[in-house]
Write an enzyme that holds these catalytic residues in place. Structure first.
Site, short mmCIF file in Angstrom:
data_model
loop_
_atom_site.label_atom_id
_atom_site.label_comp_id
_atom_site.label_asym_id
_atom_site.label_seq_id
_atom_site.Cartn_x
_atom_site.Cartn_y
_atom_site.Cartn_z
N PHE A 35 24.01 12.60 31.66
CA PHE A 35 24.39 12.36 32.93
C PHE A 35 23.91 13.06 34.02
O PHE A 35 23.51 12.25 35.15
CB PHE A 35 25.62 14.35 33.09
CG PHE A 35 26.59 14.20 34.46
CD1 PHE A 35 27.28 13.26 34.37
CD2 PHE A 35 26.27 14.33 35.73
CE1 PHE A 35 28.63 13.43 35.99
CE2 PHE A 35 27.08 14.70 36.19
CZ PHE A 35 27.73 13.91 36.85
N ASP A 36 22.71 14.16 34.25
CA ASP A 36 21.93 14.39 35.71
C ASP A 36 21.31 13.15 35.93
O ASP A 36 20.80 13.13 36.48
CB ASP A 36 20.98 15.49 35.26
CG ASP A 36 21.91 16.75 35.16
OD1 ASP A 36 22.97 16.84 35.58
OD2 ASP A 36 21.76 17.59 34.54
N LEU A 82 59.13 28.28 48.02
CA LEU A 82 59.90 28.46 46.99
C LEU A 82 61.42 29.65 46.75
O LEU A 82 60.45 31.37 47.14
CB LEU A 82 59.35 28.06 45.40
CG LEU A 82 58.20 27.00 45.31
CD1 LEU A 82 57.92 27.22 43.88
CD2 LEU A 82 59.37 26.03 44.66
N GLU A 112 57.73 23.83 34.72
CA GLU A 112 56.45 23.95 34.58
C GLU A 112 55.68 25.47 35.19
O GLU A 112 56.47 26.64 35.89
CB GLU A 112 55.71 23.63 35.91
CG GLU A 112 55.99 21.70 36.16
CD GLU A 112 55.80 21.33 37.45
OE1 GLU A 112 54.95 21.76 37.77
OE2 GLU A 112 56.84 20.51 37.55
N LYS A 114 54.18 28.55 37.00
CA LYS A 114 53.70 28.55 38.62
C LYS A 114 52.55 29.19 38.29
O LYS A 114 52.03 30.65 38.04
CB LYS A 114 54.90 29.81 38.86
CG LYS A 114 54.53 29.62 41.04
CD LYS A 114 55.99 30.35 41.07
CE LYS A 114 55.88 30.83 43.23
NZ LYS A 114 54.46 30.98 43.13
N ASP A 116 48.72 30.36 39.27
CA ASP A 116 48.60 32.06 40.42
C ASP A 116 47.15 31.05 41.62
O ASP A 116 46.27 31.81 40.89
CB ASP A 116 48.46 32.92 40.39
CG ASP A 116 49.64 33.40 41.04
OD1 ASP A 116 49.04 34.11 42.48
OD2 ASP A 116 49.19 35.21 41.01
N TYR A 223 51.20 19.06 40.79
CA TYR A 223 52.42 19.53 40.44
C TYR A 223 53.49 18.19 41.52
O TYR A 223 54.27 18.12 40.67
CB TYR A 223 53.02 20.77 40.16
CG TYR A 223 53.03 21.52 41.76
CD1 TYR A 223 53.88 21.27 42.59
CD2 TYR A 223 52.11 22.22 41.61
CE1 TYR A 223 53.88 21.76 43.96
CE2 TYR A 223 51.91 23.23 43.29
CZ TYR A 223 52.79 22.82 44.23
OH TYR A 223 52.61 23.02 44.97
N LYS A 310 60.56 34.02 38.64
CA LYS A 310 59.29 35.39 38.90
C LYS A 310 59.00 36.07 36.95
O LYS A 310 59.82 36.76 36.96
CB LYS A 310 58.83 36.36 39.95
CG LYS A 310 58.76 35.43 41.23
CD LYS A 310 57.29 35.25 41.16
CE LYS A 310 57.05 34.57 42.04
NZ LYS A 310 56.29 35.42 43.59
N CYS A 404 26.99 63.23 41.53
CA CYS A 404 26.58 62.56 40.17
C CYS A 404 27.39 63.39 38.88
O CYS A 404 27.14 64.21 38.51
CB CYS A 404 25.48 62.28 39.93
SG CYS A 404 25.48 60.99 38.45
N CYS A 407 24.44 63.69 36.83
CA CYS A 407 22.63 64.38 36.97
C CYS A 407 23.00 65.40 37.86
O CYS A 407 22.21 66.10 38.00
CB CYS A 407 22.53 63.46 36.81
SG CYS A 407 22.52 62.74 38.87
N CYS A 422 24.82 57.04 43.07
CA CYS A 422 24.19 57.80 42.51
C CYS A 422 22.33 57.79 42.28
O CYS A 422 21.70 56.69 42.00
CB CYS A 422 24.42 58.53 41.22
SG CYS A 422 22.97 59.78 40.55
N CYS A 428 18.34 59.73 36.24
CA CYS A 428 19.67 59.57 35.88
C CYS A 428 20.09 58.73 34.67
O CYS A 428 19.65 57.95 34.22
CB CYS A 428 21.10 58.81 36.40
SG CYS A 428 22.73 59.46 36.89
P1 AMP Z 1 55.77 30.77 47.16
O1 AMP Z 1 54.31 31.11 48.24
O2 AMP Z 1 56.11 32.37 46.18
O3 AMP Z 1 56.81 30.08 48.04
O4 AMP Z 1 55.70 29.90 46.25
C1 AMP Z 1 55.45 28.42 46.47
C2 AMP Z 1 54.35 28.10 46.22
O5 AMP Z 1 53.81 28.32 44.95
C3 AMP Z 1 53.57 27.02 46.87
O6 AMP Z 1 53.61 26.58 47.98
C4 AMP Z 1 53.08 26.38 45.13
O7 AMP Z 1 51.40 26.40 45.65
C5 AMP Z 1 52.52 26.93 44.53
N1 AMP Z 1 52.47 26.98 42.52
C6 AMP Z 1 52.47 27.00 41.91
N2 AMP Z 1 52.69 26.45 41.22
C7 AMP Z 1 53.35 25.73 41.14
C8 AMP Z 1 54.43 24.60 40.44
N3 AMP Z 1 54.18 24.08 38.96
N4 AMP Z 1 55.68 23.92 41.30
C9 AMP Z 1 55.36 23.56 42.70
N5 AMP Z 1 55.37 25.03 43.26
C10 AMP Z 1 53.80 25.13 42.51
ZN ZN Z 2 23.53 60.91 38.75
#
Ligand code: AMP
Ligand code: ZN
Length: 668
Positions: A35-36, A82, A112, A114, A116, A223, A310, A404, A407, A422, A428
């Site tokens: 690849f490189d 949401l 789906e 959610k 984070d 999504y 949630k 500490c 020590c 410390c 130590c």
């Molecule tokens: P909230 O911030 O709690 O209002 O949730 C909305 C955010 O959830 C959206 O802006 C999305 O970025 C995020 N999110 C994460 N996973 C999903 C998903 N599968 N479908 C829709 N939104 C999602």
């Molecule tokens: Zn120490």
């Protein structure tokens, strides 16, 4: 199309396809090396033929663009939030509302995870990535295109058929493993770890230097598509279409014919979510049929056709028995809550990190308190709150330790840092064994046949007090020890002897100077070439080296200013360790560019950027990342950043070509 242009386009397509196989499908078909090589070939052709340049070439993935201020731009289609639900009942009520609005229709749901992280909207025009914008207030967000392009799983060009212009919506995340690796590296170089993957992911999007973003293991999970004439009729189909275009869409999504199936999905993932490679805080349930979605529409804040469920953040209430304090290799103190054992998310929790003094004060946590513990992902449990109604009447605020615990030395806290230290680094005990463990570790001296336990054992037996003592170990000292058979003793001694050949920069890293991680060690080794020059360097001199700030410089000066450390270094030198660059490394090094500072910008013909920077440093010059009044020359290649050019011109800094640069380092 000319022959060259065709070759360039074919290489780009091929490299993007390999990116796709590696980062989206997770099944590469060529080696990193191959690849490189192909990437080098592309970069060379691109620099010879700037007329075919393309902002969406895979060569742009390494970043380099610097954004001083992120421009605010409107979304073509707003980004909603949401509605949240926390129980079965709330989901049933939601289904009831849909029925009231739609009458008796058969409603399917797509479920789906959610994800984070940080929400992102990416616009594609004629199949090419046009720009990427954060959610912001939903109507407008920040343009973070340069940073987002460095995320390898995001296609720069789409595959197959696509609408002429549309947005994809997704979440930029840091997978748990990548996050843990970043933290390990930070702690190793003496920095505070990041708190959690989500904040780190969204913080990454706002870094000014996109090449720093390129180094972070970010990922993007998609999504939705929004826009006109998307050519799909359901959410589930939309996910499939996005996969065909080359996006990373997790295959955890399921089509559910009724709410019962949705519930089963929720139950399954409530239990199994920690096995996913990324963090999730729930499930998003969406009405599958896009026509029904359309009819349901939006409230002021969120779609009526979607609902987030949630997960109960897994929480337990338990008692804080006492707070203890851990001392790390660099002397950093971490307070730890020792808890009455409690069952949480299937495991028994006895301890939780309290991070630092500020955190203890913020929680006002006291011995004997009842506290809430939570677990997120694989990360160690944390205490989120104190149950004040259960506080014992006689409790007093927690006094932070002043000395500490290992020590007794008075602790110090540097300005701007969250953790106490410390300072007794040579006396130590956990610092001593921690430092020896760092010294022998794989990326440092890589001493085979030796692990953390051996170090503990040898230290306890009084055989080693510091890393220099490793080189005085004799067979007859080791044989009487437990678990030390003839074979393991000779392995260990051979490993130690072999380590005398480890190159200078790794020896420097192994010394365990605070803030001197692998990269900094390399820079220092290159800049000073041997330990004597480095030991003689003063603060000001050190900060003249690229990327060496005051904090690092002070740490280096104080390390070598310490007679105990000095003596250890001298002993290591006497045992034959490498304390200067080898002949081979020294070859081609001069001082022709001494005292001069260079900024490198654009794409070059004969040398690539890294090679060019190396030449500058090899010849005694300094490489800086931005143009300032201290810049001696800007070396400009094809496609030099326009902002750098303007800056250089306004400051009257000389702009030279690659050829002119090469003449500067011609030996007289
Ligand atoms: P909230 O911030 O709690 O209002 O949730 C909305 C955010 O959830 C959206 O802006 C999305 O970025 C995020 N999110 C994460 N996973 C999903 C998903 N599968 N479908 C829709 N939104 C999602
Ligand atoms: Zn120490």
């Amino acid at each position: 199309m000319s022959q060259v242009e065709e070759t360039i386009k074919a290489l780009r397509a091929e490299l993007e396809d390999h990116n796709y196989r590696y980062y989206v499908l997770d099944s590469p078909v060529i080696s990193d090396y191959e690849f490189d090589m192909k990437m080098k070939e592309l970069q060379q052709l691109e620099s010879l033929h700037p007329e075919f340049s393309d902002p969406n070439s895979p060569s742009q993935r390494v970043g380099g663009a610097v954004t001083k201020k992120f421009e605010t731009v409107p979304h073509d289609t707003p980004m909603y939030s949401l509605d949240n639900s926390y129980s079965r009942e709330e989901l049933q009520e939601w289904e009831g509302r849909i029925e009231r609005l739609m009458g008796q229709v058969q409603v399917d749901f797509t479920c789906e995870m959610k994800y984070d992280g940080a929400s992102i909207s990416i616009t594609y025009e004629n199949g090419s990535l046009l720009r990427a914008v954060t959610r912001g207030d939903g109507v407008q967000g920040d343009d973070v295109t340069a940073n987002v392009k460095t995320i390898r799983s995001i296609p720069l060009r789409l595959k197959g058929a696509y609408p002429p212009r549309f947005d994809v919506r997704g979440e930029i995340i840091l997978p748990v493993k990548g996050f843990e690796r970043m933290n390990r590296e930070r702690v190793e170089s003496g920095e505070d770890p990041y708190m959690n993957p989500r904040n780190t992911a969204s913080g990454s999007l706002k870094l000014q230097d996109s090449s720093l973003v390129a180094e972070r293991p970010l990922d993007c999970l998609l999504y939705a598509m929004v826009g006109k004439d998307l050519g799909v009729s359901s959410q589930f189909e939309m996910l499939a279409r996005m996969r065909e275009m080359g996006f990373k869409v997790p295959d955890t999504a399921r089509l559910c014919g009724n709410l019962e199936e949705v519930m089963a999905f929720l139950e399954y993932w409530d239990e199994h979510r920690h096995s996913l490679p990324y963090e999730t805080d729930g499930v998003v349930v969406k009405v599958n049929d896009l026509r029904i979605q359309d009819e349901l529409g939006f409230t002021a804040k969120s779609p009526r056709w979607a609902m987030a469920y949630k997960f109960q953040s897994e929480q337990a209430l338990t008692r804080l028995l006492h707070i203890s304090y851990q001392v790390g290799r660099t002397g950093a103190i971490t307070p730890v809550a020792n808890l009455e054992p409690v069952l949480l998310a299937g495991t028994i929790v006895k301890r939780a990190s309290l991070h630092n003094k500020d955190q203890i004060e913020k929680l006002d946590i006291r011995q004997g308190d009842w506290v809430y513990v939570e677990k997120g992902g694989e990360i160690i449990p944390k205490i989120t709150a104190v149950e004040l109604t259960k506080r014992p009447p006689a409790s007093v605020p927690t006094p932070y330790i002043a000395n500490c615990p290992e020590c007794g030395t008075p602790l110090v806290r540097n300005e701007g840092e969250a953790q106490h230290f410390c300072p007794n680094d040579t006396g130590c005990p956990p610092q001593i064994s921690g430092r020896i463990q760092h010294f022998i570790s794989r990326r440092a001296m890589d001493i085979e046949g030796m692990g953390a336990e051996t170090v503990e054992l040898l230290h306890q037996q009084g055989l080693i007090q510091n890393y220099a003592d490793l080189y005085t170990l004799r067979k007859e000292d080791l044989l009487p020890l437990e678990r030390m058979a003839e074979k393991s003793v000779s392995n260990l001694l051979e490993g130690i002897a072999a380590s005398t050949q480890v190159p200078f920069e790794r020896v420097l890293f192994a010394l365990g100077i605070r803030y001197v991680g692998e990269t900094v060690a390399k820079k220092l080794a290159r800049a000073y070439k041997n330990i004597d020059a480095l030991m003689a360097a003063g603060l000001e001199d050190l900060t003249r080296v690229d990327e060496i700030g005051e904090r690092i410089a002070e740490s280096v000066v104080s390390f070598f200013g310490n007679p105990v450390k000095r003596e250890q270094v001298e002993r290591l030198r006497a045992y034959g360790l490498q304390f200067s660059l080898s002949e081979q490394q020294l070859q081609g090094q001069t001082d022709l560019l001494g005292g001069q500072t260079f900024v490198v910008s654009g794409v070059f013909e004969t040398l690539d950027r890294d090679e060019l920077k190396k030449r500058i440093e090899d010849n005694g010059g300094k490489v800086a990342s931005s143009v300032s009044s201290k810049t001696t020359y800007v070396v400009a290649g094809a496609n030099m950043g326009p902002s750098k050019r303007t800056k250089a011109e306004s400051l009257g800094v000389a702009i030279i070509t690659e050829q002119e640069f090469l003449q500067l380092i011609q030996k007289p």
